[in-house]
Write a protein that holds these residues in place. Structure first.
Motif, PDB file in Angstrom:
ATOM      1  N   TYR A  84      22.425 -17.059 -17.486  1.00 19.94           N
ATOM      2  CA  TYR A  84      23.295 -17.829 -16.593  1.00 19.94           C
ATOM      3  C   TYR A  84      22.843 -19.277 -16.500  1.00 19.94           C
ATOM      4  O   TYR A  84      21.655 -19.566 -16.484  1.00 19.94           O
ATOM      5  N   PHE A  85      23.819 -20.170 -16.436  1.00 21.17           N
ATOM      6  CA  PHE A  85      23.545 -21.594 -16.266  1.00 21.17           C
ATOM      7  C   PHE A  85      24.201 -22.082 -14.986  1.00 21.17           C
ATOM      8  O   PHE A  85      25.254 -21.577 -14.591  1.00 21.17           O
ATOM      9  N   ARG A  86      23.597 -23.111 -14.389  1.00 22.94           N
ATOM     10  CA  ARG A  86      24.210 -23.805 -13.264  1.00 22.94           C
ATOM     11  C   ARG A  86      24.162 -25.292 -13.564  1.00 22.94           C
ATOM     12  O   ARG A  86      23.196 -25.806 -14.128  1.00 22.94           O
ATOM     13  N   ILE A  87      25.226 -25.984 -13.201  1.00 17.66           N
ATOM     14  CA  ILE A  87      25.380 -27.398 -13.514  1.00 17.66           C
ATOM     15  C   ILE A  87      25.648 -28.144 -12.212  1.00 17.66           C
ATOM     16  O   ILE A  87      26.470 -27.709 -11.402  1.00 17.66           O
ATOM     17  N   SER A  88      24.981 -29.267 -12.044  1.00 19.76           N
ATOM     18  CA  SER A  88      25.222 -30.047 -10.826  1.00 19.76           C
ATOM     19  C   SER A  88      26.508 -30.861 -10.986  1.00 19.76           C
ATOM     20  O   SER A  88      26.848 -31.306 -12.082  1.00 19.76           O
ATOM     21  N   ARG A  89      27.180 -31.018  -9.890  1.00 15.95           N
ATOM     22  CA  ARG A  89      28.410 -31.818  -9.863  1.00 15.95           C
ATOM     23  C   ARG A  89      28.105 -33.248 -10.318  1.00 15.95           C
ATOM     24  O   ARG A  89      28.881 -33.843 -11.062  1.00 15.95           O
ATOM     25  N   ASN A  90      26.956 -33.778  -9.904  1.00 19.08           N
ATOM     26  CA  ASN A  90      26.579 -35.137 -10.293  1.00 19.08           C
ATOM     27  C   ASN A  90      26.405 -35.262 -11.803  1.00 19.08           C
ATOM     28  O   ASN A  90      26.694 -36.309 -12.381  1.00 19.08           O
ATOM     29  N   GLU A  91      25.928 -34.210 -12.454  1.00 17.22           N
ATOM     30  CA  GLU A  91      25.763 -34.235 -13.907  1.00 17.22           C
ATOM     31  C   GLU A  91      27.130 -34.296 -14.604  1.00 17.22           C
ATOM     32  O   GLU A  91      27.304 -35.005 -15.591  1.00 17.22           O
ATOM     33  N   LEU A  92      28.108 -33.581 -14.072  1.00 16.50           N
ATOM     34  CA  LEU A  92      29.464 -33.660 -14.634  1.00 16.50           C
ATOM     35  C   LEU A  92      30.042 -35.060 -14.457  1.00 16.50           C
ATOM     36  O   LEU A  92      30.678 -35.597 -15.366  1.00 16.50           O
ATOM     37  N   ILE A  93      29.811 -35.645 -13.302  1.00 20.01           N
ATOM     38  CA  ILE A  93      30.299 -37.001 -13.042  1.00 20.01           C
ATOM     39  C   ILE A  93      29.629 -37.984 -14.001  1.00 20.01           C
ATOM     40  O   ILE A  93      30.278 -38.850 -14.579  1.00 20.01           O
ATOM     41  N   ARG A  94      28.303 -37.814 -14.204  1.00 24.63           N
ATOM     42  CA  ARG A  94      27.572 -38.680 -15.135  1.00 24.63           C
ATOM     43  C   ARG A  94      28.152 -38.572 -16.540  1.00 24.63           C
ATOM     44  O   ARG A  94      28.375 -39.572 -17.211  1.00 24.63           O
ATOM     45  N   LEU A  95      28.452 -37.362 -16.968  1.00 27.01           N
ATOM     46  CA  LEU A  95      29.017 -37.144 -18.300  1.00 27.01           C
ATOM     47  C   LEU A  95      30.361 -37.859 -18.436  1.00 27.01           C
ATOM     48  O   LEU A  95      30.611 -38.530 -19.438  1.00 27.01           O
ATOM     49  N   CYS A  96      31.199 -37.754 -17.424  1.00 28.16           N
ATOM     50  CA  CYS A  96      32.519 -38.402 -17.468  1.00 28.16           C
ATOM     51  C   CYS A  96      32.405 -39.922 -17.428  1.00 28.16           C
ATOM     52  O   CYS A  96      33.107 -40.616 -18.160  1.00 28.16           O
ATOM     53  N   GLU A  97      31.531 -40.421 -16.589  1.00 27.66           N
ATOM     54  CA  GLU A  97      31.381 -41.870 -16.467  1.00 27.66           C
ATOM     55  C   GLU A  97      30.772 -42.494 -17.710  1.00 27.66           C
ATOM     56  O   GLU A  97      31.013 -43.663 -17.995  1.00 27.66           O
TER      57      GLU A  97
END
Length: 71
Positions: A44-57
């Protein structure tokens, strides 16, 4: 807005839903190192919301994404 969109820590499925991509894309991004995730147990993996935002930005390079999913 759904309750899960307010969560700070997301599952692979939730991250895929937020980015409107298939979950295999999220796994490919994790495997390539382009998306940081924490492993919980063996599978199982967990991803932080901030990491998704960083990827998009960061304006992620789509050519690299296509290459990562092809392997």
């Amino acid at each position: 807005m759904s309750r899960q969109s307010n969560r700070e820590i997301l599952t692979v499925e939730q991250a895929a839903e937020m980015l409107q991509v298939h979950r295999t894309m999220i796994y490919s991004l994790i495997k390539s190192g382009d998306l940081k995730a924490s492993r919980i147990g063996r599978k199982y993996f967990r991803i932080s919301r901030n990491e998704l935002i960083r990827l998009c930005e960061a304006g992620h390079d789509r050519k690299r994404i296509k290459t990562a999913t092809a392997s």
